[in-house]
Design a protein around this motif. Structure first.
Motif, PDB file in Angstrom:
ATOM      1  N   THR A  76      11.442   3.047  29.842  1.00 27.91           N
ATOM      2  CA  THR A  76      12.232   3.267  28.626  1.00 27.91           C
ATOM      3  C   THR A  76      13.664   3.629  28.971  1.00 27.91           C
ATOM      4  OG1 THR A  76      10.264   3.971  27.399  1.00 27.91           O
ATOM      5  CG2 THR A  76      12.392   4.637  26.515  1.00 27.91           C
ATOM      6  N   VAL A  77      13.831   4.509  29.962  1.00 26.87           N
ATOM      7  CA  VAL A  77      15.176   4.907  30.384  1.00 26.87           C
ATOM      8  C   VAL A  77      15.923   3.711  30.957  1.00 26.87           C
ATOM      9  CG1 VAL A  77      16.493   6.374  31.963  1.00 26.87           C
ATOM     10  CG2 VAL A  77      14.477   7.296  30.787  1.00 26.87           C
ATOM     11  N   GLU A  78      15.247   2.929  31.806  1.00 25.36           N
ATOM     12  CA  GLU A  78      15.877   1.747  32.393  1.00 25.36           C
ATOM     13  C   GLU A  78      16.288   0.754  31.310  1.00 25.36           C
ATOM     14  OE1 GLU A  78      13.681  -1.672  34.376  1.00 25.36           O
ATOM     15  OE2 GLU A  78      14.437  -0.592  36.134  1.00 25.36           O
ATOM     16  N   TRP A  79      15.395   0.529  30.341  1.00 20.11           N
ATOM     17  CA  TRP A  79      15.705  -0.403  29.245  1.00 20.11           C
ATOM     18  C   TRP A  79      16.918   0.072  28.444  1.00 20.11           C
ATOM     19  CZ3 TRP A  79      15.632   1.005  24.048  1.00 20.11           C
ATOM     20  CH2 TRP A  79      15.902  -0.038  23.148  1.00 20.11           C
ATOM     21  N   PHE A  80      16.961   1.363  28.141  1.00 18.50           N
ATOM     22  CA  PHE A  80      18.072   1.885  27.349  1.00 18.50           C
ATOM     23  C   PHE A  80      19.397   1.721  28.100  1.00 18.50           C
ATOM     24  CE2 PHE A  80      20.898   5.293  25.902  1.00 18.50           C
ATOM     25  CZ  PHE A  80      20.898   5.052  24.532  1.00 18.50           C
ATOM     26  N   GLU A  81      19.380   2.029  29.384  1.00 17.99           N
ATOM     27  CA  GLU A  81      20.604   1.896  30.178  1.00 17.99           C
ATOM     28  C   GLU A  81      21.042   0.441  30.270  1.00 17.99           C
ATOM     29  OE1 GLU A  81      19.436   3.800  33.787  1.00 17.99           O
ATOM     30  OE2 GLU A  81      19.869   5.828  33.057  1.00 17.99           O
ATOM     31  N   ALA A  82      20.083  -0.476  30.439  1.00 18.46           N
ATOM     32  CA  ALA A  82      20.422  -1.896  30.508  1.00 18.46           C
ATOM     33  C   ALA A  82      20.916  -2.413  29.160  1.00 18.46           C
ATOM     34  CB  ALA A  82      19.202  -2.698  30.960  1.00 18.46           C
ATOM     35  N   THR A  83      20.335  -1.907  28.084  1.00 18.01           N
ATOM     36  CA  THR A  83      20.778  -2.324  26.748  1.00 18.01           C
ATOM     37  C   THR A  83      22.176  -1.813  26.463  1.00 18.01           C
ATOM     38  OG1 THR A  83      18.474  -2.304  25.993  1.00 18.01           O
ATOM     39  CG2 THR A  83      20.172  -2.324  24.298  1.00 18.01           C
ATOM     40  N   ALA A  84      22.473  -0.594  26.916  1.00 22.77           N
ATOM     41  CA  ALA A  84      23.829  -0.056  26.756  1.00 22.77           C
ATOM     42  C   ALA A  84      24.836  -0.924  27.500  1.00 22.77           C
ATOM     43  CB  ALA A  84      23.882   1.385  27.255  1.00 22.77           C
ATOM     44  N   GLU A  85      24.470  -1.348  28.704  1.00 20.82           N
ATOM     45  CA  GLU A  85      25.364  -2.205  29.476  1.00 20.82           C
ATOM     46  C   GLU A  85      25.561  -3.550  28.774  1.00 20.82           C
ATOM     47  OE1 GLU A  85      25.757  -4.153  33.985  1.00 20.82           O
ATOM     48  OE2 GLU A  85      24.129  -2.758  33.499  1.00 20.82           O
ATOM     49  N   ALA A  86      24.478  -4.112  28.247  1.00 21.10           N
ATOM     50  CA  ALA A  86      24.570  -5.391  27.549  1.00 21.10           C
ATOM     51  C   ALA A  86      25.381  -5.275  26.261  1.00 21.10           C
ATOM     52  CB  ALA A  86      23.169  -5.911  27.232  1.00 21.10           C
ATOM     53  N   THR A  87      25.334  -4.094  25.649  1.00 21.45           N
ATOM     54  CA  THR A  87      26.066  -3.867  24.403  1.00 21.45           C
ATOM     55  C   THR A  87      27.549  -3.635  24.655  1.00 21.45           C
ATOM     56  OG1 THR A  87      24.075  -2.907  23.413  1.00 21.45           O
ATOM     57  CG2 THR A  87      26.159  -2.404  22.333  1.00 21.45           C
ATOM     58  N   GLY A  88      27.867  -3.133  25.813  1.00 25.78           N
ATOM     59  CA  GLY A  88      29.250  -2.845  26.155  1.00 25.78           C
ATOM     60  C   GLY A  88      29.450  -1.440  26.653  1.00 25.78           C
TER      61      GLY A  88
END
Length: 485
Positions: free
Chosen positions: A416-428
Motif C-alpha cells: 500500500t505504501v509503495e503504491w501510494f508513493e508510485a501514484t504520487a510520482e505518477a500524479t506529479g
C-alpha cells in the motif's frame, strides 16, 4: 507492475443502462406498499427477487430491503430508509473470496458493512460478488469459470451500483445526489477498482488494507509464507504458542525507535530486530525459546518472497509488531483453529490464480517462485487494482481515503505504501495527489482492525465515513480517521 487503466478493458456501456420509464414509487405515500411495489420494477439485465419492510433495530432505521440478481448470478441487497433518507448512496465491498451476501453486517463493525451508512440515512447496497461460497476462503466457484472470476474481479462493483440506483430512483422518485464506496481487504481492492473502472460513480471512496496486487499477494507471497513454515515432511515448523515470546522481544527492541515508548511500532521499516538471543537447540525448550528452524521461518517471513536469483517478488514481508495476530493469520491457535493464510493460498492457487486451474490437488508448496509469477499475468488483469493512474477519478473530483494498519500480517502494509508513493510520482507530487487521495497508516492495527491489539485498538476506534463526509463537504482532507477521544 501496475496495470495501466487503458488495459483494464472497460465494460460495454450497455451493462450500465437501465430500461427507461421505470415507474416512480413514492416512499412517503405508504411505506409498506411502496416497498412491495419495487418487486415490479423492471431493470435491464437484472431481476428483483424480493422487497420487504424491515423494522427499526438498534441504531438502524426502518428500511425497505430489496434483493435482486444482476444476471447471471450477482446477488445484491439494497436497503432504502423509509424515512430520513439523506439523499446519498453508500456501497460496501466484501471480504475474502466473498460469496456470502451481507455477511459483514452480522459482525457489528463497519468493515464491508452496510449498517454504518444506513444508520446515517444513506441508501445502501452490497453484493456477494457474483457467486455463492460456503465460506470466504471457498474458491471452488471459480473452477474453470472465467465469468464468475470477472464478476468477482470488477463487474459486481458496477452492477451493484447500477441496480441500486434503479431502486433508489424508483423508490424516492429521484436519484442519489452523492455516492460513497467503502471496503477493506478484498473490499479495499474493490474500492480501488471502483476508482479505476467507475471513476464517475463515486464521490468518496474508503479503501482499507487494500489487497491491491491480489495475484502477487495471495498466490506469490502467501505461498512463500506457507513454504517457509513447512518442513521436508510437510509439517508446520513454527506452531502456535510462541507469538508472545517473539512479540515481546520485538517490542522491547522497537518500541522506542520512534522516540516514544507507547506499546506501538510507528513504522516497522525503522526497526531492525535481532532474535538470536531467543535461540535454543533444535530440541527446543517449550515456548521459552526459538529453534534454529523457527528462526529461519521468521527471517523468511520478514524478507518476503524472492526468486532463486534473489529478486523481490512482492513488497516486503510480515511486519514487526504483528506477532500477537499471528494465531489468526499465520500459525493457527493453540485450541486448534487453522491459520487463514494457508487456506487463502490453497483456494486461490487451485482455482483462481492461473488461466488454467490446476484444481484441488494443488498446494501452496507447489508454487515455483522462478516460473509461476509470470503465469499470473492473465488473472492479474482481472483482479488487481494497483494501477497508479487515477486521472479519471481525480478529474471527476472524487475523494479517496486509503488506510492500513502497520501490524497487518495477512495483507502486509508495504504494498500500500509503495503504491501510494508510485501514484504520487505518477500524479506529479504527493501534494497534488493528496488533493484527492490521502493515505493513513495506523500503528499497532491488525488487518482491517479485526483482532483487537494493544489497548484494545481495533476498527471500533476508526471513523473513516465521517472523515470522507467532511472532506467531501468542506474540501479539506481530514488529519485523522480515528474517532475523537
Amino acid at each position: 507492475m501496475p496495470i495501466p487503466i487503458s488495459k483494464l478493458g472497460l465494460p460495454a456501456i450497455a451493462f450500465f443502462m437501465v430500461v427507461g420509464n421505470i415507474p416512480a414509487v413514492q416512499a412517503q405515500d405508504s411505506a409498506p406498499d411502496s416497498c412491495h411495489a419495487l418487486r415490479d420494477v423492471v431493470v435491464d439485465g437484472a431481476t428483483v427477487t424480493s422487497a420487504r419492510v424491515m423494522d427499526a433495530s438498534g441504531d438502524l432505521p426502518a428500511y425497505c430491503e430489496v434483493r435482486a440478481t444482476a444476471l447471471p448470478t450477482i446477488s445484491i441487497e439494497i436497503r432504502l430508509p423509509l424515512e430520513g433518507w439523506n439523499g446519498g448512496f453508500y456501497q460496501a465491498g466484501c471480504g475474502g473470496f466473498c460469496g456470502i451476501l451481507g455477511r459483514a453486517d452480522a459482525s457489528g463493525g463497519f468493515i464491508n458493512a452496510m449498517g454504518p451508512g444506513l444508520a446515517k440515512g444513506y441508501a445502501t447496497a452490497t453484493s456477494d460478488s457474483g457467486h455463492l461460497g460456503l465460506s470466504v476462503v471457498d474458491a471452488e466457484w471459480a473452477d474453470r469459470n472465467p465469468g464468475a472470476e470477472r464478476d468477482w474481479g470488477w463487474r459486481s462493483i458496477g452492477e451493484t451500483h447500477r441496480v441500486a440506483q434503479a431502486m433508489i430512483e424508483a423508490f424516492y422518485d429521484t436519484g442519489a445526489e452523492t455516492a460513497i464506496f467503502q471496503g477493506c481487504s478484498t473490499g479495499g481492492r474493490m474500492a480501488n477498482m471502483a476508482a479505476l473502472r467507475y471513476p464517475e460513480h463515486y464521490d468518496g471512496i474508503i479503501s482499507g488494507a487494500p489487497a491491491l496486487d491480489y495475484t502477487g499477494l495471495v498466490a506469490t507471497a502467501m505461498s512463500w509464507f506457507v513454504q517457509a513454515n513447512t518442513d521436508d515432511e510437510g509439517q508446520q515448523i513454527l506452531k502456535p504458542g510462541k507469538e508472545a515470546l517473539i512479540g515481546d522481544e520485538v517490542m522491547r527492541q522497537c518500541d522506542g525507535v520512534d522516540g516514544e515508548e507507547d506499546g506501538f511500532i510507528a513504522d516497522p521499516r525503522a526497526c531492525n530486530v535481532d532474535l538470536s538471543g531467543l535461540e535454543c537447540g533444535s530440541e527446543g525448550a517449550g515456548n521459552q525459546c526459538l529453534t534454529p528452524e523457527e528462526l529461519d521461518v521468521i527471517a523468511a517471513w520478514r524478507q518476503g518472497p524472492r526468486d532463486s536469483a534473489g529478486n523481490q517478488l512482492y513488497p516486503g514481508g510480515i511486519p514487526e509488531g504483528s506477532e500477537r495476530f499471528w494465531p489468526v493469520w499465520l500459525t493457527g491457535t493453540e485450541a486448534g483453529a487453522p491459520a487463514v493464510v494457508p487456506l487463502f493460498a490453497k483456494g486461490f492457487g487451485a482455482y483462481m490464480a492461473f488461466p488454467d486451474d490446476p484444481g484441488a490437488t494443488w498446494s501452496p508448496t507447489d508454487f515455483d517462485f522462478d516460473t509461476d509469477p509470470a503465469r499470473l499475468s492473465t488473472m492479474a488483469a482481472v483482479y488487481n487494482s494497483d494501477s497508479t493512474d487515477l486521472t479519471a477519478f481525480r478529474e471527476a473530483g472524487g475523494k479517496m481515503i486509503v488506510w492500513h494498519g502497520w501490524a497487518d500480517a495477512i495483507v502486509p502494509p508495504y504494498k500500500t505504501v509503495e503504491w501510494f508513493e508510485a501514484t504520487a510520482e505518477a500524479t506529479g507530487s504527493q501534494e497534488a495527489l493528496e488533493e484527492n487521495v490521502k493515505l493513513y497508516m495506523i500503528p499497532g492495527l491488525d488487518h482491517c482492525g479485526i483482532v483487537p491489539g494493544e489497548g484494545g485498538l481495533s476498527q471500533a476506534d476508526l471513523d473513516p465515513l465521517t472523515a470522507i463526509e467532511t472532506w467531501m463537504s468542506s474540501g479539506e482532507a481530514p488529519e485523522t480517521i480515528t474517532k475523537a477521544q
